[in-house]
Design a protein around this motif. Structure first.
Motif, PDB file in Angstrom:
ATOM      1  N   THR A  52       0.838  -1.200   0.000  1.00 19.83           N
ATOM      2  CA  THR A  52       0.000   0.000   0.000  1.00 19.83           C
ATOM      3  C   THR A  52       0.874   1.251   0.000  1.00 19.83           C
ATOM      4  O   THR A  52       1.876   1.327   0.716  1.00 19.83           O
ATOM      5  CB  THR A  52      -0.906   0.018   1.246  1.00 19.83           C
ATOM      6  OG1 THR A  52      -1.832  -1.069   1.170  1.00 19.83           O
ATOM      7  CG2 THR A  52      -1.690   1.322   1.343  1.00 19.83           C
ATOM      8  N   TYR A  53       0.463   2.249  -0.814  1.00 21.91           N
ATOM      9  CA  TYR A  53       1.095   3.577  -0.829  1.00 21.91           C
ATOM     10  C   TYR A  53       0.032   4.613  -0.478  1.00 21.91           C
ATOM     11  O   TYR A  53      -1.130   4.487  -0.878  1.00 21.91           O
ATOM     12  CB  TYR A  53       1.668   3.888  -2.216  1.00 21.91           C
ATOM     13  CG  TYR A  53       2.840   3.031  -2.612  1.00 21.91           C
ATOM     14  CD1 TYR A  53       4.134   3.374  -2.231  1.00 21.91           C
ATOM     15  CD2 TYR A  53       2.653   1.883  -3.372  1.00 21.91           C
ATOM     16  CE1 TYR A  53       5.220   2.593  -2.604  1.00 21.91           C
ATOM     17  CE2 TYR A  53       3.728   1.093  -3.748  1.00 21.91           C
ATOM     18  CZ  TYR A  53       5.015   1.448  -3.357  1.00 21.91           C
ATOM     19  OH  TYR A  53       6.092   0.674  -3.717  1.00 21.91           O
ATOM     20  N   MET A  54       0.432   5.657   0.237  1.00 24.54           N
ATOM     21  CA  MET A  54      -0.493   6.732   0.555  1.00 24.54           C
ATOM     22  C   MET A  54      -0.545   7.719  -0.607  1.00 24.54           C
ATOM     23  O   MET A  54       0.463   8.019  -1.246  1.00 24.54           O
ATOM     24  CB  MET A  54      -0.063   7.455   1.829  1.00 24.54           C
ATOM     25  CG  MET A  54      -0.119   6.576   3.076  1.00 24.54           C
ATOM     26  SD  MET A  54      -1.728   5.748   3.330  1.00 24.54           S
ATOM     27  CE  MET A  54      -2.781   7.173   3.642  1.00 24.54           C
ATOM     28  N   CYS A  55      -1.753   8.235  -0.859  1.00 26.30           N
ATOM     29  CA  CYS A  55      -1.972   9.171  -1.960  1.00 26.30           C
ATOM     30  C   CYS A  55      -2.242  10.567  -1.416  1.00 26.30           C
ATOM     31  O   CYS A  55      -2.310  10.786  -0.201  1.00 26.30           O
ATOM     32  CB  CYS A  55      -3.138   8.699  -2.822  1.00 26.30           C
ATOM     33  SG  CYS A  55      -2.859   7.083  -3.571  1.00 26.30           S
ATOM     34  N   ALA A  56      -2.431  11.525  -2.334  1.00 24.70           N
ATOM     35  CA  ALA A  56      -2.595  12.923  -1.936  1.00 24.70           C
ATOM     36  C   ALA A  56      -3.839  13.150  -1.085  1.00 24.70           C
ATOM     37  O   ALA A  56      -3.899  14.131  -0.331  1.00 24.70           O
ATOM     38  CB  ALA A  56      -2.649  13.809  -3.187  1.00 24.70           C
ATOM     39  N   ASP A  57      -4.846  12.296  -1.205  1.00 22.72           N
ATOM     40  CA  ASP A  57      -6.075  12.462  -0.430  1.00 22.72           C
ATOM     41  C   ASP A  57      -6.041  11.721   0.901  1.00 22.72           C
ATOM     42  O   ASP A  57      -7.060  11.616   1.596  1.00 22.72           O
ATOM     43  CB  ASP A  57      -7.294  12.002  -1.246  1.00 22.72           C
ATOM     44  CG  ASP A  57      -7.158  10.569  -1.750  1.00 22.72           C
ATOM     45  OD1 ASP A  57      -6.099   9.960  -1.530  1.00 22.72           O
ATOM     46  OD2 ASP A  57      -8.117  10.063  -2.372  1.00 22.72           O
ATOM     47  N   GLY A  58      -4.873  11.182   1.298  1.00 24.37           N
ATOM     48  CA  GLY A  58      -4.767  10.484   2.572  1.00 24.37           C
ATOM     49  C   GLY A  58      -5.308   9.063   2.547  1.00 24.37           C
ATOM     50  O   GLY A  58      -5.411   8.416   3.591  1.00 24.37           O
ATOM     51  N   ARG A  59      -5.653   8.575   1.379  1.00 25.47           N
ATOM     52  CA  ARG A  59      -6.176   7.212   1.252  1.00 25.47           C
ATOM     53  C   ARG A  59      -5.076   6.313   0.694  1.00 25.47           C
ATOM     54  O   ARG A  59      -4.279   6.717  -0.151  1.00 25.47           O
ATOM     55  CB  ARG A  59      -7.395   7.197   0.331  1.00 25.47           C
ATOM     56  CG  ARG A  59      -8.076   5.823   0.194  1.00 25.47           C
ATOM     57  CD  ARG A  59      -9.286   5.901  -0.711  1.00 25.47           C
ATOM     58  NE  ARG A  59     -10.341   6.720  -0.131  1.00 25.47           N
ATOM     59  CZ  ARG A  59     -11.277   6.255   0.695  1.00 25.47           C
ATOM     60  NH1 ARG A  59     -11.278   4.980   1.032  1.00 25.47           N
ATOM     61  NH2 ARG A  59     -12.188   7.063   1.173  1.00 25.47           N
ATOM     62  N   GLY A  60      -5.036   5.087   1.173  1.00 23.77           N
ATOM     63  CA  GLY A  60      -4.066   4.134   0.682  1.00 23.77           C
ATOM     64  C   GLY A  60      -4.430   3.599  -0.693  1.00 23.77           C
ATOM     65  O   GLY A  60      -5.612   3.509  -1.056  1.00 23.77           O
ATOM     66  N   PHE A  61      -3.407   3.247  -1.451  1.00 25.78           N
ATOM     67  CA  PHE A  61      -3.597   2.651  -2.776  1.00 25.78           C
ATOM     68  C   PHE A  61      -2.770   1.380  -2.814  1.00 25.78           C
ATOM     69  O   PHE A  61      -1.547   1.410  -2.630  1.00 25.78           O
ATOM     70  CB  PHE A  61      -3.148   3.607  -3.882  1.00 25.78           C
ATOM     71  CG  PHE A  61      -3.515   3.153  -5.270  1.00 25.78           C
ATOM     72  CD1 PHE A  61      -4.735   3.501  -5.817  1.00 25.78           C
ATOM     73  CD2 PHE A  61      -2.638   2.375  -6.022  1.00 25.78           C
ATOM     74  CE1 PHE A  61      -5.084   3.082  -7.101  1.00 25.78           C
ATOM     75  CE2 PHE A  61      -2.970   1.954  -7.299  1.00 25.78           C
ATOM     76  CZ  PHE A  61      -4.206   2.306  -7.842  1.00 25.78           C
ATOM     77  N   TYR A  62      -3.425   0.251  -3.044  1.00 27.89           N
ATOM     78  CA  TYR A  62      -2.741  -1.033  -2.994  1.00 27.89           C
ATOM     79  C   TYR A  62      -2.320  -1.453  -4.394  1.00 27.89           C
ATOM     80  O   TYR A  62      -3.117  -1.426  -5.331  1.00 27.89           O
ATOM     81  CB  TYR A  62      -3.630  -2.106  -2.367  1.00 27.89           C
ATOM     82  CG  TYR A  62      -2.836  -3.269  -1.822  1.00 27.89           C
ATOM     83  CD1 TYR A  62      -2.235  -3.190  -0.579  1.00 27.89           C
ATOM     84  CD2 TYR A  62      -2.670  -4.435  -2.550  1.00 27.89           C
ATOM     85  CE1 TYR A  62      -1.480  -4.242  -0.074  1.00 27.89           C
ATOM     86  CE2 TYR A  62      -1.933  -5.496  -2.060  1.00 27.89           C
ATOM     87  CZ  TYR A  62      -1.341  -5.395  -0.813  1.00 27.89           C
ATOM     88  OH  TYR A  62      -0.598  -6.434  -0.317  1.00 27.89           O
ATOM     89  N   VAL A  63      -1.061  -1.845  -4.517  1.00 28.11           N
ATOM     90  CA  VAL A  63      -0.497  -2.276  -5.792  1.00 28.11           C
ATOM     91  C   VAL A  63      -0.119  -3.748  -5.689  1.00 28.11           C
ATOM     92  O   VAL A  63       0.513  -4.174  -4.716  1.00 28.11           O
ATOM     93  CB  VAL A  63       0.766  -1.454  -6.140  1.00 28.11           C
ATOM     94  CG1 VAL A  63       1.423  -1.976  -7.415  1.00 28.11           C
ATOM     95  CG2 VAL A  63       0.425   0.011  -6.283  1.00 28.11           C
ATOM     96  N   VAL A  64      -0.542  -4.551  -6.680  1.00 25.18           N
ATOM     97  CA  VAL A  64      -0.090  -5.932  -6.809  1.00 25.18           C
ATOM     98  C   VAL A  64       0.363  -6.121  -8.249  1.00 25.18           C
ATOM     99  O   VAL A  64      -0.408  -6.483  -9.123  1.00 25.18           O
ATOM    100  CB  VAL A  64      -1.196  -6.948  -6.458  1.00 25.18           C
ATOM    101  CG1 VAL A  64      -0.650  -8.371  -6.582  1.00 25.18           C
ATOM    102  CG2 VAL A  64      -1.719  -6.722  -5.053  1.00 25.18           C
ATOM    103  N   SER A  65       1.608  -5.809  -8.509  1.00 24.59           N
ATOM    104  CA  SER A  65       2.161  -5.891  -9.877  1.00 24.59           C
ATOM    105  C   SER A  65       3.488  -6.617  -9.848  1.00 24.59           C
ATOM    106  O   SER A  65       4.464  -6.205 -10.456  1.00 24.59           O
ATOM    107  CB  SER A  65       2.351  -4.478 -10.448  1.00 24.59           C
ATOM    108  OG  SER A  65       1.128  -3.808 -10.559  1.00 24.59           O
TER     109      SER A  65
END
Length: 828
Positions: free
Chosen positions: A251-264
């Motif tokens: 998970t990475y944090m985005c500009a809106d304070g919400r996490g973004f999960y990457v599975v690549s």
């Protein structure tokens, strides 16, 4: 024809908690007439979740404690196809409604029992099998994932009903497969112990490979090994995990304070796509990229871009660059960009947010239902469906059509009756069914591996140039590819395509995992397949597809992305600042494969009645809802979303909780007796009048810690209180292990069974869970041997497709077919 896939079937649903009612809902969702049998006074489980699971059903009140009520139940069974129950073992027999009595009333009946533990297991059969008792004893709460182990957090309680979800999927598929074999086998009784289903569902967490090469271990696993060797404590803080997470699997944090999960992390090209979406083109070009199937001694660098995990020299700089890029936009923008670029990633959401998500609603993954008790209600959607079933999202019980029933009755009139006690094993339910398996990773291959146990012949087709790294393809394939034959074809060339088309022309089923766009690009559109083989059934699963199209239907995704999107990660981790994957590998992947088998069962039933093939579907997101079924609903006036969550959770309340006894952790479940249970135990009676859940939990914790678990089990014996020691998946495996070289194991009595494949062609033994969640009385179940090396059966398959020896040699020399990806079974 206006009938739905299962509208010719009548089902009696005696289910009273999660698994049984869920099977009934799944069948009702596909058109079966489901009659819920309620006791006087109404259902024992009174909860909005039960109301949701009752959608599309009718209700009949019967007092089964009276002779009149029992006779009416038998009269209904005589005019029905399926009976579902999940009482404790022996209850239906005591009521005069056991398998023999049902078969006496109706020789063609298929009955399904969903006990907590196997009814023939002398150690576990009599345990009060509450959901968490099953989870605790099997090992769901212990050593739960790499993060928790590194942080020294054990046990890890979760409210997810995994045992009931896996058990319901097994139950629904087995009922449908058994119905399809009634013309050969007659009726059948099937037992699906929920603990056995849970053990199978979590199979990848108990897989053990001898001398497992370090190249496949993640940084977290290597850190666990390092600390164990050095005698160091497991005491990492959550923030310290950052440096040990793979850049393409986190998970990475985005500009809106919400996490973004990457599975690549393991599919060729996905890592590069993720970096390019983030604008990190130069970084992508600077990273090493070479054949992941080379042995490590042949690597030109210390890691490969197409191979999990990222090497230590580049891990921090890749992760830091990706985090800096993510902070430049809000999560919703990144979600759209990743989806358009076919790079797997999704924003973290709560379960409540998912139920209101525009895509989930548009695609029919979340349904809006007019409930008589709660009004307009958002609910989890179907977990299995057929693509051309226009009424799949209509949850009102409709009129029962009678156009197919006479045909079914004619079929059953010719079915073998068999002895009333169900003895005499018959054929496998899927004997003679031919499957062409085009899937990869976990969820898709689970379909074929599951079908093989019931007698299907499965041919697994993979590309000559592998797109998936050895960790996902080979290590996970040790389980997912058992019971199959393997052929490698280049489907981009004419010769490879010609062989595939011949296989499809002679098949009953094709399985694939991918979006509609990927499906059509592979030449697997429903129209093209129907032109090759009109009776063919295509089974397709993906991440975010639903009964209808939605804005994210073609977004790529994997298990962890479904966890992130549907709210599982935020519940498990405790919030947006600390999201964690539900730490068992394949939590949703395996369940989605099982759900796809359910959709296939419905498609086979429809084909049996009408001759039509078609498209059967399942999705990771739908399975993500299924494991949260107890709380996957919303309506005006709903109570708070206060299910247990986070790293400190030990249970729901003082009467349903993990406690430490004098000799170790145990689970204590008294959700119905509650204070009355304490009152009958002298050592605890003074606590029965305590008020305040936190205070009572603390007092109970102190008191229960004074004596060993066995003493408390003896004290509470004879009631509905369940107490079990907290097992671990590895200990459960080791206690139930048998050697493959000793011959096929008995899988019908013990709750748990695992097999050590000690003659494996990779030169190492591997321990895997045996296929014993489904236990029919009459049908055969196959215990598969080891998974073949990829390409091991290429020549045999080519010969069946009409190629002579010279043609095979030419295809292999030209690269349109291959006999292997690597010199070793498992590259080292």
């Amino acid at each position: 024809m206006t009938s739905r896939p299962l509208s010719h079937l009548r089902v009696l649903d005696f289910g009273h908690f999660l698994a049984g009612p869920m099977v009934g809902m799944i069948l009702a969702d596909m058109g079966a007439e489901v009659i819920r049998i309620d006791p006087p006074g109404g259902p024992r489980w009174k909860d909005p979740a039960f109301d949701m699971l009752s959608r599309g059903k009718r209700s009949v009140v019967l007092d089964l404690k009276t002779a009149d009520g029992r006779q009416k139940a038998l009269d209904l069974a005589a005019r029905s196809d399926v009976v579902i129950e999940n009482f404790r073992p022996g209850v239906m027999e005591r009521l005069g409604l056991g398998p023999a009595a049902l078969r006496q009333a109706n020789p063609a009946i298929v009955s399904l029992s969903l006990p907590g533990f196997a009814s023939a297991d002398p150690e576990f059969a009599d345990l009060p099998a509450w959901e968490a008792v099953i989870a605790a004893r099997t090992g769901q709460f212990t050593d739960m994932g790499l993060n928790r182990r590194l942080m020294g957090i054990n046990p890890s309680f979760t409210p997810l009903g995994l045992a009931s979800a896996y058990g319901a999927a097994f139950g629904a598929m087995s009922v449908l497969f058994a119905l399809g074999a009634r013309d050969r086998n007659g009726g059948d009784h099937i037992e699906v112990p929920l603990a056995s289903a849970l053990f199978e569902g979590l199979v990848y967490n108990s897989e053990q490979v001898e001398a497992y090469p370090d190249r496949y271990k993640s940084p977290r696993e290597l850190e666990l090994d390092r600390r164990a060797a050095a005698g160091l404590p497991l005491d990492l803080a959550f923030a310290d995990l950052w440096s040990l997470l793979d850049p393409f699997y986190r998970t990475y944090m985005c500009a809106d304070g919400r996490g973004f999960y990457v599975v690549s992390c393991s599919i060729k090209g996905h890592q590069r796509r993720a970096l390019e979406v983030l604008g990190l083109h130069a970084l992508a070009e600077s990273l090493p990229d070479f054949d992941a199937y080379l042995d490590r001694s042949e690597w030109p660098a210390d890691w490969a871009l197409r191979n999990f995990p990222v090497g230590p020299a580049d891990r921090a700089r890749v992760a830091d660059a990706m985090q800096a890029a993510f902070l430049t936009r809000p999560s919703t923008e990144w979600e759209a960009l990743f989806g358009a670029a076919k790079a797997p990633g999704t924003a973290q959401r709560t379960s409540a947010e998912w139920l209101a998500d525009p895509h989930a609603l548009a695609a029919g993954l979340v349904l809006e239902v007019d409930d008589p008790r709660h009004g307009r209600m958002r609910q989890m959607g179907n977990v299995a469906w057929l693509a051309d079933d226009a009424a799949a999202t209509d949850k009102r019980p409709g009129p029962v059509p009678d156009d197919l029933r006479p045909k079914l009755d004619a079929i059953l009139a010719e079915a073998p009756r068999g002895p009333a006690d169900g003895s005499g094993a018959q054929t496998g339910w899927l004997d003679g069914v031919k499957v062409v398996d085009l899937t990869n990773v976990i969820a898709g291959p689970t379909i074929g591996a599951t079908l093989a146990r019931f007698g299907a012949k499965v041919t697994h087709v993979q590309p000559v140039d592998p797109s998936v790294d050895p960790w996902n393809a080979v290590v996970f394939g040790l389980q997912a590819q058992r019971g199959k034959e393997s052929v490698l074809l280049d489907l981009s060339c004419q010769d490879g395509r010609r062989v595939l088309d011949k296989l499809i022309a002679g098949a009953d089923v094709v399985t694939m995992n991918g979006t509609d766009a990927q499906r059509d690009a592979l030449g697997l559109s429903p129209d093209r397949l129907a032109a090759i083989n009109p009776a063919l059934i295509l089974v397709q699963l993906d991440a975010f597809g639903g009964p209808r199209r939605g804005p994210k239907s073609d977004h790529l995704g994997y298990d962890d992305l479904a966890q992130a999107a549907t709210g599982v990660m935020l519940r498990f981790g405790g919030g947006m600042e600390t999201p964690e994957e539900h730490a068992h590998f394949g939590t949703i992947d395996v369940l989605t494969g099982f759900c796809a088998c359910v959709s296939l069962g419905a498609a086979l039933e429809r084909r049996r009645m009408t001759g039509r093939g078609g498209l059967a579907r399942a999705a990771l997101a739908a399975a993500g809802e299924m494991i949260q079924a107890q709380f996957m609903y919303d309506f005006a006036g709903r109570g708070p979303w206060n299910e247990p969550s986070g790293r400190e959770a030990l249970g729901w309340d003082a009467f349903y909780r993990c406690y430490r006894a004098a000799d170790g952790w145990m689970f204590f479940a008294a959700p119905t007796e509650r204070a009355a249970a304490l009152a009958r135990i002298p050592a605890l009676a003074d606590l029965a009048t305590m008020s305040g859940d936190a205070e009572l939990a603390a007092a109970l914790a102190e008191r229960l810690a004074t004596r060993p678990i066995a003493d408390w089990v003896a004290d509470f014996a004879g009631g509905s209180v369940g107490i079990v020691p907290l097992g671990s998946l590895h200990a459960t495996r080791d206690a139930s292990l048998v050697l493959e070289s000793d011959g096929p194991p008995d899988i019908r009595k013990a709750t748990f069974r695992a097999v050590r494949h000690d003659r494996h062609p990779m030169g190492r033994w591997v321990d895997l869970v045996a296929p014993n969640a489904v236990r029919p009385e009459r049908a055969a179940i196959i215990v598969p041997g080891h998974a073949p090396k990829y390409g091991a059966d290429t020549r045999e398959v080519l010969q069946r497709a009409g190629c002579d020896s010279d043609q095979m040699d030419a295809m292999i020399q030209a690269g349109s077919a291959s006999e292997g990806w690597s010199s070793r079974y498992l590259p080292e």
